[in-house]
Design an enzyme around this catalytic site. Structure first.
Site, PDB file in Angstrom:
ATOM      1  N   TYR A  63      18.055  24.391  18.252  1.00 41.04           N
ATOM      2  CA  TYR A  63      18.291  23.034  17.261  1.00 41.04           C
ATOM      3  C   TYR A  63      19.316  22.251  18.566  1.00 41.04           C
ATOM      4  O   TYR A  63      19.737  22.365  18.934  1.00 41.04           O
ATOM      5  CB  TYR A  63      18.710  23.132  16.155  1.00 41.04           C
ATOM      6  CG  TYR A  63      19.807  21.406  15.489  1.00 41.04           C
ATOM      7  CD1 TYR A  63      18.233  20.352  15.926  1.00 41.04           C
ATOM      8  CD2 TYR A  63      19.927  21.314  15.110  1.00 41.04           C
ATOM      9  CE1 TYR A  63      18.592  18.881  15.514  1.00 41.04           C
ATOM     10  CE2 TYR A  63      20.731  19.625  15.196  1.00 41.04           C
ATOM     11  CZ  TYR A  63      19.891  19.304  15.243  1.00 41.04           C
ATOM     12  OH  TYR A  63      20.422  17.408  14.711  1.00 41.04           O
ATOM     13  N   ARG A 123      -6.059  -2.405  -6.265  1.00 40.45           N
ATOM     14  CA  ARG A 123      -7.163  -1.549  -6.566  1.00 40.45           C
ATOM     15  C   ARG A 123      -6.059  -0.435  -5.116  1.00 40.45           C
ATOM     16  O   ARG A 123      -6.508   1.184  -5.260  1.00 40.45           O
ATOM     17  CB  ARG A 123      -8.337  -1.332  -5.858  1.00 40.45           C
ATOM     18  CG  ARG A 123      -9.379  -2.436  -6.595  1.00 40.45           C
ATOM     19  CD  ARG A 123     -10.522  -2.473  -6.030  1.00 40.45           C
ATOM     20  NE  ARG A 123     -10.272  -3.744  -4.883  1.00 40.45           N
ATOM     21  CZ  ARG A 123     -11.129  -3.846  -4.789  1.00 40.45           C
ATOM     22  NH1 ARG A 123     -12.501  -3.499  -4.350  1.00 40.45           N
ATOM     23  NH2 ARG A 123     -11.377  -5.064  -4.122  1.00 40.45           N
ATOM     24  N   GLU A 127     -20.598 -17.193  -2.202  1.00 41.64           N
ATOM     25  CA  GLU A 127     -19.692 -16.057  -2.552  1.00 41.64           C
ATOM     26  C   GLU A 127     -21.070 -14.600  -3.405  1.00 41.64           C
ATOM     27  O   GLU A 127     -21.632 -15.544  -4.115  1.00 41.64           O
ATOM     28  CB  GLU A 127     -18.521 -16.020  -3.688  1.00 41.64           C
ATOM     29  CG  GLU A 127     -17.345 -16.553  -2.835  1.00 41.64           C
ATOM     30  CD  GLU A 127     -16.731 -15.483  -2.492  1.00 41.64           C
ATOM     31  OE1 GLU A 127     -16.876 -14.729  -2.303  1.00 41.64           O
ATOM     32  OE2 GLU A 127     -17.675 -16.373  -0.651  1.00 41.64           O
TER      33      GLU A 127
END
Ligand code: UD1
Ligand code: MG
Length: 452
Positions: free
Chosen positions: A349, A16, A155
């Site tokens: 940077y 799933r 279950e």
């Protein structure tokens, strides 16, 4: 004292999730789900933890190493999965904790309580972790006898309408007497709706043998099972709430906690302030009273006491920011150290570099650390001043106290206390601009057109 062992069930395919990545490797707070389960087991000081995986799950095995994995060849149910660990658990006759790899929010305290409940009485074979579900839906239900004792688990698919009314659900977590576990498992069958061997059936089997079974309860939020991306997001939300609460508990101010994203290992010191919309990737430590301003993105970074980061700063792995140092807006730092009191305040940077104590890196400075093949190191000495918009072509060294003139491209070392600049000489022509405009005006160009 007998050894406590654990089995983590992770052989399910997790279809799933619709992912190429095994379900238990999906990250939560920057760490694979199964890493959270291992972390919860950590404080129990287990003799062994065996992970049950499916065939072709080498990446899961690698993620849990050095813990051993065993392969469950077919997906024949949770009982069958535990059986796959039989040889790996040989001789484990203390409590065996059984947990699921896809239930990542389980807490250590709960597992400790489970073990204690199991060991409270020698004839207690099984303790189940239950919870009251807001929507019990597909969960197994705990069946209690008139005396309140656990008699079985049913279950949802196999339950009667009456049993489906039960709110007390099975989380899947169990603590079982290791000396009895495999004997109980050998007695379960697969005559049920799914034709699988249900681990849950060991409760009824134990009761038939005159053994005692019990349960304890935990909060539903702790037992979220992740089967889909939506549940992954729900688990992430719960985890983030926990991490934020812990950070505040430890003395950090989060001005807008809900907009701060933390990693499982983020460490914020006392009196740290975090402004809204900050992301902490894995491996970040922030020292006392540092300030992390809005919209900063930080990972793999060490920030010392009193430093100020952001707004809009990016610290990448290997960034080490010294005490009282400053990293301002639109500055990126990677694998670089800013020593105490150093500043890089605007649009820079700084990669593969050292910026010495108290040095100032001007706006727009770039360390040119990569030539397309190799990385080079830039070393800026203590107290140096790098003028705005300079390019430092690594490998290069700027000595202590040196000044680099704005707009320079520095490709050779600069001595301490020297001035280095690489600008073309400036020319000035008096009156040139005015003459130029007059010349152009004579051609009729550049006049403002009348509207209409
Ligand atoms: C299980 C419980 C149910 C409980 C629920 C809680 C059983 C029979 N049912 O049902 O009572 O309410 O969890 O979420 O135990 N796995 C394997 N091999 C297998 C089957 C499963 O390793 O053959 C692993 C899965 O990877 C997963 C875990 O066991 O980590 C649970 O399996 P899952 O199929 O999700 O069980 P549920 O049907 O949800
Ligand atoms: Mg499940």
């Amino acid at each position: 004292m007998s050894e406590t062992a654990a089995v983590i069930l992770a052989a399910g395919k997790g279809t799933r999730m619709r992912s190429d990545l095994p379900k238990v490797l999906h990250p939560l707070a920057g760490q694979p789900m199964i890493g959270h389960v291992l972390a919860a087991l950590g404080p129990l000081e287990l003799g062994r933890t065996v992970v049950v995986v499916g065939p072709d799950m080498d990446d899961v095995a690698a993620a849990v190493a050095p813990h051993p994995t065993v392969v469950q060849p077919g997906q024949n149910g949770t009982g069958d999965a535990v059986k796959a660990a039989r040889a790996a658990l040989a001789g484990a006759d203390g409590t065996v904790l059984i947990v699921f790899g896809d239930t990542p929010l389980l807490r250590s305290d709960t597992l400790v309580a489970m073990r204690a409940a199991r060991e409270a009485r020698p004839e207690r074979a099984v303790v189940v972790l239950g919870f009251r579900a807001a929507e019990p839906g597909g969960y197994g239900r705990l069946l209690l006898g008139p005396d309140g004792a656990l008699t079985g688990i049913v279950e949802a698919r196999d339950a009667t309408p009456q049993q489906l009314e039960i709110e007390l659900c099975n989380s899947g977590v169990m603590a079982v007497d290791g000396a009895r576990l495999f004997d109980l498992l050998d007695r379960i069958g697969n005559d049920n709706a799914k034709g699988e061997y249900y681990l849950t059936d060991i409760v009824a089997v134990a009761r038939e043998q005159g053994l005692d079974c019990g349960y304890i309860e935990a909060a539903e939020a702790e037992l979220i099972g992740v089967n889909s991306r939506a549940e992954l997001a729900r688990a992430e939300a719960v985890l983030q709430q926990r991490l934020r609460a812990a950070a505040m508990e430890a003395g950090a101010t989060l001005i807008d906690p809900d907009s701060v994203w933390l990693s499982h290992d983020t460490v914020l010191g006392q009196d740290v302030t975090v402004q809204p919309n900050v992301v902490f990737g894995p491996g970040v430590r922030v020292g006392a009273a540092a300030e992390i301003r809005a919209f900063s993105h930080i990972e793999g970074a060490e920030i010392a006491a009193g430093a100020v980061i952001g707004p809009f700063a990016r610290l990448r792995p290997g960034a080490r920011i010294g005490a009282e140092a400053r990293v301002g807006n639109f500055v990126e730092v990677k694998n670089a150290t800013l020593e105490d009191g150093a500043k890089a305040n605007h649009l820079s940077y700084v990669g593969d570099a050292r910026v010495g104590a108290g040095a100032n890196v001007g706006a727009g400075t770039i360390t040119c650390n990569y030539d397309g093949f190799d990385k080079g190191h830039t070393d800026i000495g203590a107290g140096a001043f790098i003028g705005s918009n300079s390019a430092l072509v690594a490998p290069v060294k700027v000595g202590d106290g040196a000044i680099v003139g704005a707009g320079s491209t520095i490709s050779r070392d600069v001595e301490a206390d020297a001035l280095a600049l690489t600008r073309a000489k400036q020319e000035s022509h008096a009156g040139w601009a005015a003459e130029y405009r007059a010349r152009k005006a004579a051609t009729g160009k550049g006049k403002r057109k009348k509207s209409g």
